[in-house]
Scaffold this active site. Structure first.
Site, PDB file in Angstrom:
ATOM      1  CB  ALA A  32     -27.670  -3.964   5.611  1.00  0.00           C
ATOM      2  CG  HIS A  37     -33.371  -5.256  10.366  1.00  0.00           C
ATOM      3  ND1 HIS A  37     -32.484  -5.746   9.438  1.00  0.00           N
ATOM      4  CD2 HIS A  37     -32.610  -4.791  11.391  1.00  0.00           C
ATOM      5  CE1 HIS A  37     -31.253  -5.583   9.873  1.00  0.00           C
ATOM      6  NE2 HIS A  37     -31.286  -5.017  11.051  1.00  0.00           N
ATOM      7  CG  ASP A 152     -28.076  -7.310  18.348  1.00  0.00           C
ATOM      8  OD1 ASP A 152     -26.869  -7.334  18.136  1.00  0.00           O
ATOM      9  OD2 ASP A 152     -28.930  -7.384  17.435  1.00  0.00           O
ATOM     10  CD  GLN A 155     -28.583  -3.280  20.283  1.00  0.00           C
ATOM     11  OE1 GLN A 155     -27.527  -2.870  19.850  1.00  0.00           O
ATOM     12  NE2 GLN A 155     -29.569  -3.656  19.491  1.00  0.00           N
ATOM     13  CB  SER A 187     -26.466 -11.068  11.016  1.00  0.00           C
ATOM     14  OG  SER A 187     -25.478 -10.065  11.074  1.00  0.00           O
TER      15      SER A 187
HETATM   16  P1  AMP Z   1     -29.073  -3.610  13.581  1.00  0.00           P
HETATM   17  O1  AMP Z   1     -29.514  -3.003  12.297  1.00  0.00           O
HETATM   18  O2  AMP Z   1     -28.189  -4.776  13.432  1.00  0.00           O
HETATM   19  O3  AMP Z   1     -28.574  -2.582  14.559  1.00  0.00           O
HETATM   20  O4  AMP Z   1     -30.382  -4.206  14.249  1.00  0.00           O
HETATM   21  C1  AMP Z   1     -31.531  -3.410  14.460  1.00  0.00           C
HETATM   22  C2  AMP Z   1     -32.489  -4.191  15.321  1.00  0.00           C
HETATM   23  O5  AMP Z   1     -32.868  -5.396  14.643  1.00  0.00           O
HETATM   24  C3  AMP Z   1     -31.887  -4.625  16.666  1.00  0.00           C
HETATM   25  O6  AMP Z   1     -32.857  -4.472  17.686  1.00  0.00           O
HETATM   26  C4  AMP Z   1     -31.549  -6.057  16.431  1.00  0.00           C
HETATM   27  O7  AMP Z   1     -31.537  -6.843  17.611  1.00  0.00           O
HETATM   28  C5  AMP Z   1     -32.673  -6.488  15.514  1.00  0.00           C
HETATM   29  N1  AMP Z   1     -32.303  -7.694  14.758  1.00  0.00           N
HETATM   30  C6  AMP Z   1     -31.199  -7.861  13.999  1.00  0.00           C
HETATM   31  N2  AMP Z   1     -31.161  -9.113  13.503  1.00  0.00           N
HETATM   32  C7  AMP Z   1     -32.273  -9.742  13.969  1.00  0.00           C
HETATM   33  C8  AMP Z   1     -32.809 -11.062  13.816  1.00  0.00           C
HETATM   34  N3  AMP Z   1     -32.197 -11.982  13.083  1.00  0.00           N
HETATM   35  N4  AMP Z   1     -33.965 -11.341  14.446  1.00  0.00           N
HETATM   36  C9  AMP Z   1     -34.603 -10.401  15.188  1.00  0.00           C
HETATM   37  N5  AMP Z   1     -34.154  -9.158  15.383  1.00  0.00           N
HETATM   38  C10 AMP Z   1     -32.998  -8.821  14.765  1.00  0.00           C
END
Ligand code: AMP
Length: 280
Positions: A32, A37, A152, A155, A187
């Site tokens: 998504a 990302h 995150d 994390q 997000s």
């Molecule tokens: P996720 O798909 O939510 O597990 O996120 C994958 C990676 O993208 C993780 O390292 C998140 O911290 C990063 N990420 C998600 N949203 C953002 C954002 N708005 N800005 C920067 N990095 C993001």
């Protein structure tokens, strides 16, 4: 851009790249994909010769079963965005591929108090599942560089700690949070907000930002209470709004008590849980 479903095929391809002296960058995601990302992919592409992105909605890190079911899945759009961003390989494994019976065990690491605060309090088991999958993915992709988002914060702090504890040579780069024009942190879960909820959601960032203005005027506890009240008044159900040491993630008594101070929050709008943070 190549798409891999199987560990073995991806490993063969990455091994070829390494043999040719290429630098490997890795970006783990749950799909998504949005510009947050994609910024990670672009950074990885700028700093590496070969960029692997994984798309895997990891069941072991969802403490709430309905959150897992409702997690958005947009694979075709994701692939188009990754291609445009300069990604070399996309890894889209099944659960069975990630968790075979003979997978290397997750290392036993003393995370000190890192998992017991903030998200750890409200999402039992979440970080165990996150560490399990990131360790497994790193073991598969064997990158030189790993890219994660500041969004995150806890994390990336936990993974940084793990890499150090296991003396890994993988370098973790944390990239700053990408936001919508009104400040809302991008997000995957934002797509589930109703129009009314979407209009309220930027209050999170506005409240985090206001904390900086209150430094020196009020105690940390008073600021946390004030911020929680601001969000509650707007209709959020706040899990936490905490000002912490950016390294240990523990509460601090004063802003001078830590080299890096982070203000982090998690709050629900309806059944959608949003998180955000700022480094002060
Ligand atoms: P996720 O798909 O939510 O597990 O996120 C994958 C990676 O993208 C993780 O390292 C998140 O911290 C990063 N990420 C998600 N949203 C953002 C954002 N708005 N800005 C920067 N990095 C993001």
């Amino acid at each position: 851009m190549q798409i891999f479903k199987y560990v073995k095929k991806l490993q063969e391809r990455v091994a070829e790249q390494r043999k040719a002296g290429k630098q490997i960058g890795f970006v783990p995601t749950m799909g998504a994909l949005h510009q947050g990302h994609i910024a990670l992919i672009e950074r990885a592409a700028a700093e590496n010769d070969y960029v692997v992105c994984s798309i895997f909605v990891n069941p072991t890190q969802f403490n709430d079963a309905s959150d897992l079911v409702k997690y958005p899945r947009t694979i075709n759009a994701d692939l188009a965005k990754l291609y445009a961003a300069g990604c070399s390989a996309v890894f889209v494994p099944t659960v069975a591929e990630i968790y075979p019976k003979n997978a290397a065990p997750t290392p036993v690491v003393d995370f000190e108090q890192l998992m017991e605060v903030l998200e750890g309090v409200h999402r039992p088991g979440h970080f165990d599942g996150m560490v399990q999958v990131v360790h497994r993915l790193l073991d598969i992709a064997r990158p030189d560089n790993l890219y994660m988002g500041q969004k995150d914060y806890q994390q990336q702090a936990i993974i940084r700690h793990m890499l150090k504890a296991i003396a890994s040579e993988i370098k973790l780069t944390t990239c700053k949070t990408v936001r919508e024009n009104d400040g809302l942190a991008m997000s995957s879960r934002n797509t589930r907000l109703t129009e009314a909820q979407r209009a309220i959601a930027p209050t999170i960032h506005a409240t985090l930002t206001s904390v900086a203005e209150k430094i020196g005027e009020q105690s940390i506890q008073d600021i946390e209470a004030w911020a929680t009240e601001q969000l509650t008044k707007k209709g959020f159900v706040v899990d936490y709004f905490s000002i912490v040491d950016g390294e240990s993630l523990q509460s601090i008594e004063s802003f001078e008590a830590a080299d890096t101070v982070v203000v982090a929050t998690a709050a629900y709008l309806g059944d959608i849980r949003l998180i955000d943070n700022l480094i002060l």
